[in-house]
Design a protein around this motif. Structure first.
Motif, PDB file in Angstrom:
ATOM      1  N   CYS A  12       6.226 -58.042 -12.332  1.00  0.00           N
ATOM      2  CA  CYS A  12       5.984 -58.025 -13.771  1.00  0.00           C
ATOM      3  C   CYS A  12       4.991 -56.790 -13.968  1.00  0.00           C
ATOM      4  O   CYS A  12       3.688 -57.220 -13.979  1.00  0.00           O
ATOM      5  CB  CYS A  12       5.344 -59.322 -13.993  1.00  0.00           C
ATOM      6  N   GLU A  13       5.670 -55.794 -14.330  1.00  0.00           N
ATOM      7  CA  GLU A  13       4.787 -54.417 -14.804  1.00  0.00           C
ATOM      8  C   GLU A  13       3.581 -54.939 -15.834  1.00  0.00           C
ATOM      9  O   GLU A  13       4.144 -55.524 -16.715  1.00  0.00           O
ATOM     10  CB  GLU A  13       5.460 -53.339 -14.924  1.00  0.00           C
ATOM     11  N   LYS A  14       2.387 -54.475 -15.751  1.00  0.00           N
ATOM     12  CA  LYS A  14       1.458 -54.648 -16.870  1.00  0.00           C
ATOM     13  C   LYS A  14       1.882 -53.843 -18.090  1.00  0.00           C
ATOM     14  O   LYS A  14       2.109 -52.645 -18.036  1.00  0.00           O
ATOM     15  CB  LYS A  14       0.305 -53.951 -16.394  1.00  0.00           C
ATOM     16  N   GLU A  15       2.002 -54.482 -19.195  1.00  0.00           N
ATOM     17  CA  GLU A  15       2.220 -53.802 -20.553  1.00  0.00           C
ATOM     18  C   GLU A  15       0.883 -53.659 -21.203  1.00  0.00           C
ATOM     19  O   GLU A  15      -0.108 -53.404 -20.703  1.00  0.00           O
ATOM     20  CB  GLU A  15       3.039 -54.736 -21.249  1.00  0.00           C
ATOM     21  N   ASN A  16       0.807 -53.382 -22.298  1.00  0.00           N
ATOM     22  CA  ASN A  16      -0.193 -53.014 -23.417  1.00  0.00           C
ATOM     23  C   ASN A  16      -1.037 -54.155 -23.682  1.00  0.00           C
ATOM     24  O   ASN A  16      -0.864 -54.762 -24.346  1.00  0.00           O
ATOM     25  CB  ASN A  16       0.178 -52.228 -24.676  1.00  0.00           C
ATOM     26  N   CYS A  17      -1.763 -54.624 -22.670  1.00  0.00           N
ATOM     27  CA  CYS A  17      -2.835 -55.818 -22.841  1.00  0.00           C
ATOM     28  C   CYS A  17      -4.098 -55.503 -21.924  1.00  0.00           C
ATOM     29  O   CYS A  17      -4.112 -54.531 -21.079  1.00  0.00           O
ATOM     30  CB  CYS A  17      -1.903 -57.175 -22.437  1.00  0.00           C
ATOM     31  N   SER A  18      -4.990 -56.360 -22.277  1.00  0.00           N
ATOM     32  CA  SER A  18      -6.352 -56.265 -21.367  1.00  0.00           C
ATOM     33  C   SER A  18      -6.290 -56.782 -19.955  1.00  0.00           C
ATOM     34  O   SER A  18      -5.186 -57.625 -19.832  1.00  0.00           O
ATOM     35  CB  SER A  18      -7.376 -56.854 -22.164  1.00  0.00           C
ATOM     36  N   CYS A  19      -6.999 -56.431 -19.133  1.00  0.00           N
ATOM     37  CA  CYS A  19      -7.252 -57.158 -17.755  1.00  0.00           C
ATOM     38  C   CYS A  19      -7.152 -58.604 -18.228  1.00  0.00           C
ATOM     39  O   CYS A  19      -6.362 -59.386 -17.288  1.00  0.00           O
ATOM     40  CB  CYS A  19      -8.356 -56.549 -17.117  1.00  0.00           C
ATOM     41  N   LYS A  20      -8.146 -59.041 -18.998  1.00  0.00           N
ATOM     42  CA  LYS A  20      -8.046 -60.488 -18.998  1.00  0.00           C
ATOM     43  C   LYS A  20      -6.652 -61.284 -19.464  1.00  0.00           C
ATOM     44  O   LYS A  20      -6.435 -62.253 -19.284  1.00  0.00           O
ATOM     45  CB  LYS A  20      -9.262 -60.882 -20.027  1.00  0.00           C
ATOM     46  N   GLN A  26      -0.348 -63.710 -15.663  1.00  0.00           N
ATOM     47  CA  GLN A  26       0.152 -63.859 -14.438  1.00  0.00           C
ATOM     48  C   GLN A  26       0.048 -65.310 -13.833  1.00  0.00           C
ATOM     49  O   GLN A  26       0.692 -66.115 -13.511  1.00  0.00           O
ATOM     50  CB  GLN A  26      -0.575 -63.077 -13.348  1.00  0.00           C
ATOM     51  N   ARG A  27      -1.283 -66.016 -14.422  1.00  0.00           N
ATOM     52  CA  ARG A  27      -1.364 -67.318 -14.216  1.00  0.00           C
ATOM     53  C   ARG A  27      -0.376 -68.303 -14.738  1.00  0.00           C
ATOM     54  O   ARG A  27       0.111 -69.349 -14.072  1.00  0.00           O
ATOM     55  CB  ARG A  27      -3.010 -67.809 -14.691  1.00  0.00           C
ATOM     56  N   GLU A  28       0.051 -67.919 -16.116  1.00  0.00           N
ATOM     57  CA  GLU A  28       1.024 -68.649 -16.768  1.00  0.00           C
ATOM     58  C   GLU A  28       2.396 -68.594 -16.026  1.00  0.00           C
ATOM     59  O   GLU A  28       3.226 -69.436 -15.741  1.00  0.00           O
ATOM     60  CB  GLU A  28       1.057 -68.309 -18.407  1.00  0.00           C
ATOM     61  N   ASP A  31       2.477 -70.695 -12.985  1.00  0.00           N
ATOM     62  CA  ASP A  31       2.917 -72.123 -13.193  1.00  0.00           C
ATOM     63  C   ASP A  31       4.533 -72.149 -13.414  1.00  0.00           C
ATOM     64  O   ASP A  31       5.159 -73.207 -13.148  1.00  0.00           O
ATOM     65  CB  ASP A  31       2.046 -72.533 -14.516  1.00  0.00           C
ATOM     66  N   LYS A  32       4.882 -71.217 -14.112  1.00  0.00           N
ATOM     67  CA  LYS A  32       6.443 -71.381 -14.420  1.00  0.00           C
ATOM     68  C   LYS A  32       7.162 -71.208 -13.236  1.00  0.00           C
ATOM     69  O   LYS A  32       8.358 -71.938 -13.110  1.00  0.00           O
ATOM     70  CB  LYS A  32       6.918 -70.164 -15.459  1.00  0.00           C
ATOM     71  N   ILE A  33       7.056 -70.230 -12.316  1.00  0.00           N
ATOM     72  CA  ILE A  33       7.464 -70.319 -11.158  1.00  0.00           C
ATOM     73  C   ILE A  33       7.567 -71.304 -10.331  1.00  0.00           C
ATOM     74  O   ILE A  33       8.433 -72.001  -9.688  1.00  0.00           O
ATOM     75  CB  ILE A  33       6.924 -69.003 -10.166  1.00  0.00           C
ATOM     76  N   LEU A  34       6.407 -71.980 -10.053  1.00  0.00           N
ATOM     77  CA  LEU A  34       6.038 -73.530  -9.503  1.00  0.00           C
ATOM     78  C   LEU A  34       6.975 -74.522 -10.268  1.00  0.00           C
ATOM     79  O   LEU A  34       7.647 -75.027  -9.572  1.00  0.00           O
ATOM     80  CB  LEU A  34       4.638 -73.822  -9.477  1.00  0.00           C
ATOM     81  N   ALA A  35       6.985 -74.499 -11.435  1.00  0.00           N
ATOM     82  CA  ALA A  35       7.895 -75.390 -12.246  1.00  0.00           C
ATOM     83  C   ALA A  35       9.342 -75.463 -11.673  1.00  0.00           C
ATOM     84  O   ALA A  35       9.961 -76.209 -11.644  1.00  0.00           O
ATOM     85  CB  ALA A  35       7.707 -75.263 -13.683  1.00  0.00           C
ATOM     86  N   HIS A  36       9.618 -74.140 -11.922  1.00  0.00           N
ATOM     87  CA  HIS A  36      11.133 -73.819 -11.339  1.00  0.00           C
ATOM     88  C   HIS A  36      11.399 -74.223 -10.095  1.00  0.00           C
ATOM     89  O   HIS A  36      12.426 -74.858  -9.633  1.00  0.00           O
ATOM     90  CB  HIS A  36      11.430 -72.380 -11.411  1.00  0.00           C
ATOM     91  N   ILE A  71       0.039 -69.410  -3.731  1.00  0.00           N
ATOM     92  CA  ILE A  71       0.276 -68.449  -4.712  1.00  0.00           C
ATOM     93  C   ILE A  71      -0.537 -67.130  -4.401  1.00  0.00           C
ATOM     94  O   ILE A  71      -1.575 -67.157  -4.025  1.00  0.00           O
ATOM     95  CB  ILE A  71      -0.176 -69.055  -6.055  1.00  0.00           C
ATOM     96  N   SER A  72       0.207 -65.959  -4.562  1.00  0.00           N
ATOM     97  CA  SER A  72      -0.490 -64.975  -4.721  1.00  0.00           C
ATOM     98  C   SER A  72       0.032 -63.907  -5.822  1.00  0.00           C
ATOM     99  O   SER A  72       1.115 -63.957  -6.211  1.00  0.00           O
ATOM    100  CB  SER A  72      -0.245 -64.066  -3.354  1.00  0.00           C
TER     101      SER A  72
END
Length: 212
Positions: A12-20, A26-28, A31-36, A71-72
């Motif tokens: 997941c390459e970083k797009e135009n967004c802040s670090c926060k 990435q946290r969300e 969770d999607k990966i874990l749900a899958h 997770i990492s």
């Protein structure tokens, strides 16, 4: 599936967004990966409310099922490991390092592996760029995977987790002075390392945003 550990990974390459914003993204995504993975591997619905923290902060599943996960994430990648035993996973991309950091993290035999037996100080810059960074990240992710598997993290000296990496006709052989089964893979500039308590089959599965 019995006696299997699955490693799910998403680039997941970083797009135009802040670090926060990127950290939240990435946290969300994790969770999607874990749900899958929970649904695919165990037929269980993942809910964040059933994730608790261990003594040293390692997340664990508090549901009735015997499910373990870890997770990492790093810039450009999120990785999750799912298993029926304790696991630790770490992903990192190649990055600059220094001799002083190497000495803090690595034992002498590991330093020789990173710097090379034929290391020539006159070629230091080229060596660092092409080999040292690669081998350091390879070892670092292995060390982190062990500390994440045990849940001790910074409470256990990383220099005391010592690895030997040997190439043979059968492939790469990884041995460690600490107990565990270690598996790793290399995708471009990324190293992903897994530590398990005991031997199990390992399935690597790349996921896309469409899958999630």
């Amino acid at each position: 599936m019995k006696n299997q550990t699955t490693i799910y990974y998403v680039f997941c390459e970083k797009e135009n967004c802040s670090c926060k914003e990127y950290k939240i993204f990435q946290r969300e995504l994790a969770d999607k990966i874990l749900a899958h993975g929970f649904q695919e591997q165990f037929g269980v619905t993942f809910t964040r409310e059933l994730v608790k923290m261990g003594v040293h902060g390692k997340p664990y599943w508090a549901g009735a099922d015997q499910i373990y996960f870890n997770i990492s994430n790093t810039k450009g990648a999120v990785v999750c490991a799912l298993s029926e035993q304790e696991v630790g996973i770490d992903v990192e991309c190649k990055r600059k390092t220094s001799i002083s950091l190497l000495r803090k993290c690595c034992e002498d035999t590991e330093l020789r592996y990173i710097l090379g037996k034929e290391y020539d100080s006159s070629q230091k810059e080229a060596f660092e760029m092409e080999i040292m960074q690669e081998r350091f990240v390879q070892l670092w992710t292995l060390k982190e995977s062990y500390l994440k598997m045990t849940g001790e993290g910074m409470y256990f000296p990383i220099r005391d987790v010592v690895f030997s990496i040997e190439q043979s006709a059968q492939g790469t052989e990884i041995t460690c002075n600490q107990p565990g089964i270690f598996v790793q893979n290399h995708f471009g500039e990324y190293w992903i390392s897994l530590c398990m308590q005991k031997n199990a089959s390992v399935l690597w599965q790349e996921l896309s945003f469409e899958t999630l």
